[in-house]
Structure formats: structure tokens, C-alpha cells
Design a protein around this motif. Structure first.
Motif, PDB file in Angstrom:
ATOM      1  N   THR A   2      12.274  49.264  40.684  1.00 64.65           N
ATOM      2  CA  THR A   2      13.221  49.719  41.716  1.00 64.65           C
ATOM      3  C   THR A   2      12.728  49.416  43.125  1.00 64.65           C
ATOM      4  O   THR A   2      13.379  49.787  44.092  1.00 64.65           O
ATOM      5  CB  THR A   2      13.459  51.231  41.581  1.00 64.65           C
ATOM      6  N   PHE A   3      11.587  48.787  43.234  1.00 68.13           N
ATOM      7  CA  PHE A   3      10.948  48.500  44.522  1.00 68.13           C
ATOM      8  C   PHE A   3      10.794  49.783  45.329  1.00 68.13           C
ATOM      9  O   PHE A   3      11.129  49.843  46.512  1.00 68.13           O
ATOM     10  CB  PHE A   3      11.690  47.399  45.285  1.00 68.13           C
ATOM     11  N   ASP A   4      10.245  50.788  44.670  1.00 64.64           N
ATOM     12  CA  ASP A   4       9.987  52.084  45.303  1.00 64.64           C
ATOM     13  C   ASP A   4       8.663  51.996  46.066  1.00 64.64           C
ATOM     14  O   ASP A   4       7.609  52.430  45.601  1.00 64.64           O
ATOM     15  CB  ASP A   4       9.940  53.174  44.233  1.00 64.64           C
ATOM     16  N   MET A   5       8.744  51.425  47.246  1.00 62.94           N
ATOM     17  CA  MET A   5       7.544  51.186  48.040  1.00 62.94           C
ATOM     18  C   MET A   5       6.902  52.497  48.494  1.00 62.94           C
ATOM     19  O   MET A   5       5.680  52.574  48.619  1.00 62.94           O
ATOM     20  CB  MET A   5       7.875  50.293  49.236  1.00 62.94           C
ATOM     21  N   VAL A   7      -6.870  40.794  45.827  1.00 56.78           N
ATOM     22  CA  VAL A   7      -6.395  41.374  47.080  1.00 56.78           C
ATOM     23  C   VAL A   7      -7.007  42.760  47.217  1.00 56.78           C
ATOM     24  O   VAL A   7      -6.946  43.565  46.278  1.00 56.78           O
ATOM     25  CB  VAL A   7      -4.848  41.474  47.114  1.00 56.78           C
ATOM     26  N   GLU A   8      -7.586  43.040  48.378  1.00 57.60           N
ATOM     27  CA  GLU A   8      -8.203  44.338  48.630  1.00 57.60           C
ATOM     28  C   GLU A   8      -7.427  45.075  49.700  1.00 57.60           C
ATOM     29  O   GLU A   8      -7.060  44.500  50.721  1.00 57.60           O
ATOM     30  CB  GLU A   8      -9.655  44.150  49.050  1.00 57.60           C
ATOM     31  N   GLY A   9      -7.166  46.356  49.441  1.00 57.66           N
ATOM     32  CA  GLY A   9      -6.452  47.207  50.375  1.00 57.66           C
ATOM     33  C   GLY A   9      -4.985  47.360  49.997  1.00 57.66           C
ATOM     34  O   GLY A   9      -4.299  46.361  49.769  1.00 57.66           O
ATOM     35  N   ARG A  10      -4.535  48.609  49.903  1.00 60.90           N
ATOM     36  CA  ARG A  10      -3.148  48.895  49.516  1.00 60.90           C
ATOM     37  C   ARG A  10      -2.144  48.216  50.425  1.00 60.90           C
ATOM     38  O   ARG A  10      -1.219  47.554  49.969  1.00 60.90           O
ATOM     39  CB  ARG A  10      -2.926  50.414  49.532  1.00 60.90           C
ATOM     40  N   ASP A  11      -2.300  48.377  51.738  1.00 59.87           N
ATOM     41  CA  ASP A  11      -1.308  47.827  52.662  1.00 59.87           C
ATOM     42  C   ASP A  11      -1.283  46.304  52.617  1.00 59.87           C
ATOM     43  O   ASP A  11      -0.206  45.697  52.618  1.00 59.87           O
ATOM     44  CB  ASP A  11      -1.569  48.338  54.082  1.00 59.87           C
ATOM     45  N   THR A  12      -2.448  45.690  52.556  1.00 59.03           N
ATOM     46  CA  THR A  12      -2.523  44.227  52.452  1.00 59.03           C
ATOM     47  C   THR A  12      -1.843  43.762  51.173  1.00 59.03           C
ATOM     48  O   THR A  12      -1.064  42.806  51.178  1.00 59.03           O
ATOM     49  CB  THR A  12      -3.991  43.763  52.477  1.00 59.03           C
ATOM     50  N   TYR A  13      -2.132  44.446  50.080  1.00 61.26           N
ATOM     51  CA  TYR A  13      -1.533  44.094  48.796  1.00 61.26           C
ATOM     52  C   TYR A  13      -0.011  44.176  48.858  1.00 61.26           C
ATOM     53  O   TYR A  13       0.688  43.243  48.476  1.00 61.26           O
ATOM     54  CB  TYR A  13      -2.074  45.013  47.694  1.00 61.26           C
ATOM     55  N   LEU A  14       0.512  45.297  49.333  1.00 64.39           N
ATOM     56  CA  LEU A  14       1.967  45.479  49.359  1.00 64.39           C
ATOM     57  C   LEU A  14       2.644  44.473  50.290  1.00 64.39           C
ATOM     58  O   LEU A  14       3.707  43.943  49.958  1.00 64.39           O
ATOM     59  CB  LEU A  14       2.323  46.915  49.746  1.00 64.39           C
ATOM     60  N   GLU A  15       2.038  44.182  51.427  1.00 62.76           N
ATOM     61  CA  GLU A  15       2.620  43.197  52.355  1.00 62.76           C
ATOM     62  C   GLU A  15       2.665  41.807  51.721  1.00 62.76           C
ATOM     63  O   GLU A  15       3.614  41.050  51.943  1.00 62.76           O
ATOM     64  CB  GLU A  15       1.808  43.150  53.649  1.00 62.76           C
ATOM     65  N   GLU A  31       5.015  42.302  47.816  1.00 66.14           N
ATOM     66  CA  GLU A  31       6.421  42.731  47.796  1.00 66.14           C
ATOM     67  C   GLU A  31       7.410  41.565  47.937  1.00 66.14           C
ATOM     68  O   GLU A  31       8.343  41.452  47.131  1.00 66.14           O
ATOM     69  CB  GLU A  31       6.714  43.789  48.851  1.00 66.14           C
ATOM     70  N   PRO A  32       7.247  40.665  48.916  1.00 66.01           N
ATOM     71  CA  PRO A  32       8.220  39.563  49.031  1.00 66.01           C
ATOM     72  C   PRO A  32       8.262  38.672  47.787  1.00 66.01           C
ATOM     73  O   PRO A  32       9.339  38.264  47.345  1.00 66.01           O
ATOM     74  CB  PRO A  32       7.743  38.774  50.250  1.00 66.01           C
ATOM     75  N   VAL A  34      10.612  39.411  40.085  1.00 70.64           N
ATOM     76  CA  VAL A  34      10.803  40.529  39.159  1.00 70.64           C
ATOM     77  C   VAL A  34      12.293  40.744  38.953  1.00 70.64           C
ATOM     78  O   VAL A  34      13.021  41.030  39.898  1.00 70.64           O
ATOM     79  CB  VAL A  34      10.143  41.823  39.687  1.00 70.64           C
ATOM     80  N   SER A  35      12.739  40.580  37.721  1.00 72.29           N
ATOM     81  CA  SER A  35      14.146  40.791  37.379  1.00 72.29           C
ATOM     82  C   SER A  35      14.306  42.097  36.622  1.00 72.29           C
ATOM     83  O   SER A  35      14.945  43.026  37.069  1.00 72.29           O
ATOM     84  CB  SER A  35      14.680  39.644  36.533  1.00 72.29           C
ATOM     85  N   GLU A  36      13.699  42.131  35.448  1.00 70.77           N
ATOM     86  CA  GLU A  36      13.787  43.310  34.585  1.00 70.77           C
ATOM     87  C   GLU A  36      12.439  43.473  33.904  1.00 70.77           C
ATOM     88  O   GLU A  36      11.982  42.571  33.196  1.00 70.77           O
ATOM     89  CB  GLU A  36      14.883  43.109  33.542  1.00 70.77           C
ATOM     90  N   LEU A  37      11.799  44.601  34.131  1.00 72.48           N
ATOM     91  CA  LEU A  37      10.518  44.876  33.494  1.00 72.48           C
ATOM     92  C   LEU A  37      10.735  45.835  32.332  1.00 72.48           C
ATOM     93  O   LEU A  37      11.426  46.845  32.472  1.00 72.48           O
ATOM     94  CB  LEU A  37       9.536  45.507  34.494  1.00 72.48           C
TER      95      LEU A  37
END
Length: 127
Positions: free
Chosen positions: A18-21, A41-49, A52-53, A59-62
Motif C-alpha cells: 500500500t506504500f504506507d511510508m 543501503v544504510e539509514g532508514r531515510d536514505t533507503y526510503l528515498e 520508494e520511487p 511492485v504490483s501485487e505482493l
């Protein structure tokens, strides 16, 4: 009965469905580490940035197939069902306290690149 580790491991997949960031920001430790065929990748914010794109394009259906839990570790075996076929995946999740500290993802990176637009295929061509 679900453990905190199992809930976090399954929640990880549900959040990407659901891309629940907001959930991901709460559940991933600030010093979160992710290792995959595309790199480390190290660091939550770096990873998500970074992720996510790409995830929004790939990601279609997991579909979770199996979760195995032992203490503060879990393995989630799942499928990413895409218009171009199924990408089988397995994530090894390590929990500390109430957050996910590390995930090691296993999948065929060529299958993920095939799903991405041509510009992104070039960016991830070395994986």
C-alpha cells in the motif's frame, strides 16, 4: 499466535503493498540496513528515498507465501506478481526491540530490471 517479530516482518510486506511510508518510517530503525542484489543501503531515510520511487514502478501485487520466525529473526518468502511475470523473493528480517534493524533481500535482479522503465533499467544495470 503472532510475535512482534512476525508482525513486523509481515507488516514490512503489507506496507510495500500500500506504500504506507508512515508505517515504514515508524517500523524501520533510524540506522536500518538493507542488503539486496542491487547493493547495500544504510539509514532508514536514505533507503526510503532511494527505494520508494523504484518500488512504485516495480511492485504490483505482493503475496506472502510463508513466514518463519525464530526469536528476533524472521524469513518472509513472497512473490511480486507483475504484468511481466512473477518475481520470487525472500527477505531475512532482523528485529531489535520494536523496530526492524536489518533486511537482506534475495531475488533475481534481472527480473526486477525488466519491469522498470528503460531509464531505470540503465541505472540498475550493474546489479
Amino acid at each position: 499466535m503472532s510475535t512482534g517479530t512476525e508482525a513486523l516482518a509481515r507488516g514490512w510486506i503489507e506496507a510495500w503493498k500500500t506504500f504506507d511510508m508512515a508505517w515504514l518510517r515508524r517500523a524501520l530503525a533510524p540506522d536500518f540496513v538493507h542488503v539486496s542484489p542491487l547493493g547495500r543501503v544504510e539509514g532508514r531515510d536514505t533507503y526510503l528515498e532511494l527505494v520508494e520511487p523504484m518500488a512504485r514502478k516495480s511492485v504490483s501485487e505482493l503475496e506472502v507465501l510463508e513466514t518463519v520466525v525464530s526469536g528476533d529473526r524472521a524469513v518472509v518468502r513472497f512473490e511480486n506478481r507483475t504484468p511481466r511475470g512473477v518475481v520470487e523473493s525472500c527477505d531475512w528480517v532482523r528485529v531489535e526491540g520494536d523496530t526492524i534493524r536489518e533486511i537482506r533481500s534475495f531475488y533475481d535482479p534481472t527480473r526486477i530490471r525488466e519491469i522498470l522503465p528503460p531509464d531505470d533499467q540503465e541505472r540498475y544495470g550493474d546489479a
